[in-house]
Scaffold this motif. Structure first.
Motif, PDB file in Angstrom:
ATOM      1  N   HIS A  66       0.813  -1.217   0.000  1.00 39.69           N
ATOM      2  CA  HIS A  66       0.000   0.000   0.000  1.00 39.69           C
ATOM      3  C   HIS A  66       0.844   1.263   0.000  1.00 39.69           C
ATOM      4  O   HIS A  66       1.637   1.492   0.887  1.00 39.69           O
ATOM      5  CB  HIS A  66      -0.921   0.012   1.217  1.00 39.69           C
ATOM      6  CG  HIS A  66      -2.095  -0.904   1.033  1.00 39.69           C
ATOM      7  ND1 HIS A  66      -3.163  -0.935   1.873  1.00 39.69           N
ATOM      8  CD2 HIS A  66      -2.346  -1.818   0.080  1.00 39.69           C
ATOM      9  CE1 HIS A  66      -4.043  -1.829   1.443  1.00 39.69           C
ATOM     10  NE2 HIS A  66      -3.545  -2.396   0.365  1.00 39.69           N
ATOM     11  N   MET A  67       0.619   2.072  -1.011  1.00 37.86           N
ATOM     12  CA  MET A  67       1.282   3.368  -1.158  1.00 37.86           C
ATOM     13  C   MET A  67       2.808   3.258  -1.168  1.00 37.86           C
ATOM     14  O   MET A  67       3.496   4.218  -0.879  1.00 37.86           O
ATOM     15  CB  MET A  67       0.819   4.341  -0.074  1.00 37.86           C
ATOM     16  CG  MET A  67      -0.574   4.884  -0.345  1.00 37.86           C
ATOM     17  SD  MET A  67      -0.732   5.697  -1.949  1.00 37.86           S
ATOM     18  CE  MET A  67      -0.079   7.311  -1.597  1.00 37.86           C
ATOM     19  N   ALA A  68       3.298   2.048  -1.474  1.00 34.38           N
ATOM     20  CA  ALA A  68       4.750   1.923  -1.611  1.00 34.38           C
ATOM     21  C   ALA A  68       5.169   2.703  -2.849  1.00 34.38           C
ATOM     22  O   ALA A  68       4.477   2.683  -3.858  1.00 34.38           O
ATOM     23  CB  ALA A  68       5.125   0.455  -1.764  1.00 34.38           C
ATOM     24  N   PRO A  69       6.297   3.409  -2.786  1.00 36.71           N
ATOM     25  CA  PRO A  69       6.736   4.146  -3.970  1.00 36.71           C
ATOM     26  C   PRO A  69       7.022   3.171  -5.113  1.00 36.71           C
ATOM     27  O   PRO A  69       7.469   2.049  -4.873  1.00 36.71           O
ATOM     28  CB  PRO A  69       8.026   4.832  -3.517  1.00 36.71           C
ATOM     29  CG  PRO A  69       8.037   4.731  -2.033  1.00 36.71           C
ATOM     30  CD  PRO A  69       7.217   3.538  -1.664  1.00 36.71           C
ATOM     31  N   PRO A  70       6.769   3.587  -6.368  1.00 37.80           N
ATOM     32  CA  PRO A  70       7.000   2.701  -7.508  1.00 37.80           C
ATOM     33  C   PRO A  70       8.484   2.393  -7.693  1.00 37.80           C
ATOM     34  O   PRO A  70       9.337   3.180  -7.297  1.00 37.80           O
ATOM     35  CB  PRO A  70       6.498   3.516  -8.710  1.00 37.80           C
ATOM     36  CG  PRO A  70       5.772   4.680  -8.151  1.00 37.80           C
ATOM     37  CD  PRO A  70       6.247   4.895  -6.760  1.00 37.80           C
TER      38      PRO A  70
END
Ligand code: MG
Length: 275
Positions: A66-70
């Motif tokens: 979740h909401m981990a940077p790409p």
């Protein structure tokens, strides 16, 4: 006690009526489905079969994605700031609401799709079904991720919401229910990681490689290189009668529910030994 013919008739009628009522009650408790649809080729079920067993429910852990940077080589499709990579399906600007780092289906705004087309890819996105539960079955938190606008991975609020299994969250719509139900409650952010391989046709328009998909929902696998039987229409079998390039745009469906999406990115799969 001696039964008269009239008592016998009444008894038979009573049994017949109560068994009919029981059948009706049993039907109520099953998944909502259709019975006037064709059999799915190679399966014993028909399209949107309410008798098909519902996938078992899996309680997922806190998803790490979740909401981990790409990743550094990702093509970012939506970072919460603007809809510049998207257009309205059928033409015009994408008119979904933009707020607090997510985009939300706005009333009568239509489905949206990426401006660009992509070869085989790994797609990450996060979605939330409406916190306020409204409707049931297919009317509750419905959207979809449609590769090329035609091959749907269903998005639905499938948290304690019976529907026909080939239409629940993560289903290859009208073809394959997910292996399990990994849905989180209404309003909670959920993740999809979708690995997509485009179909290929020969020069005569004969399909030589069917599309396939791997879907991971909240860290749990729903499909592993599962083939599409073709496009995913409602109440019909899909086909590969309309060849298209071996690339696909990504469409997010407006199904009249205020669904939210965020953190959308993809990576092209690439090839071995071709850095
Ligand atoms: Mg849908």
């Amino acid at each position: 006690m001696i039964y008269s013919p009239r008592m016998k008739t009444s008894f038979i009628l009573f049994v017949a009526v109560s068994s009919l009522l029981n059948t009706a009650r049993a039907a109520d408790s099953k998944n909502v489905g259709y019975s006037d649809t064709p059999i799915i080729p190679g399966q014993k079920w028909h399209v949107h079969d309410g008798e098909r067993p519902a996938p078992r429910v899996v309680q997922t852990g806190e998803s790490f994605s979740h909401m981990a940077p790409p990743p550094s080589d990702a093509i970012v499709l939506f970072d919460g700031k603007d809809l510049s990579k998207w257009v309205r399906s059928g033409g015009g600007a994408a008119a979904w609401k933009l707020e607090n780092g997510y985009m939300q289906v706005a009333e009568k705004s239509g489905s949206i799709q990426t401006k660009d087309r992509f070869g085989d890819f790994q797609l990450h996105l996060e979605f939330a079904t409406p916190a306020k539960v409204d409707g049931n079955s297919q009317g509750r938190g419905n959207s979809g991720v449609l590769m090329n606008g035609t091959y749907e991975v269903q998005v639905l609020d499938s948290y304690q919401n019976p529907t026909y299994p080939d239409g629940q969250c993560g289903a290859i719509y009208g073809q394959s229910p997910p292996l399990v139900n990994a849905s989180k409650p209404p309003g909670v952010w959920q993740s999809y990681d979708i690995i997509w391989e485009n179909p290929r046709w020969d020069e005569n328009g004969k399909v030589i490689k069917k599309a396939n998909v791997t879907v991971i929902h909240n860290g749990v696998i729903l499909h592993h290189r599962k083939e599409y039987q073709g496009n995913t229409p409602h109440k019909e079998n899909g086909n590969y009668n309309n060849p298209h390039p071996s690339t696909a745009f990504i469409q997010l469906q407006d199904h009249n529910n205020p669904m939210r999406f965020r953190n959308v990115w993809l990576r092209l799969l690439g090839e071995y030994d071709k850095p």
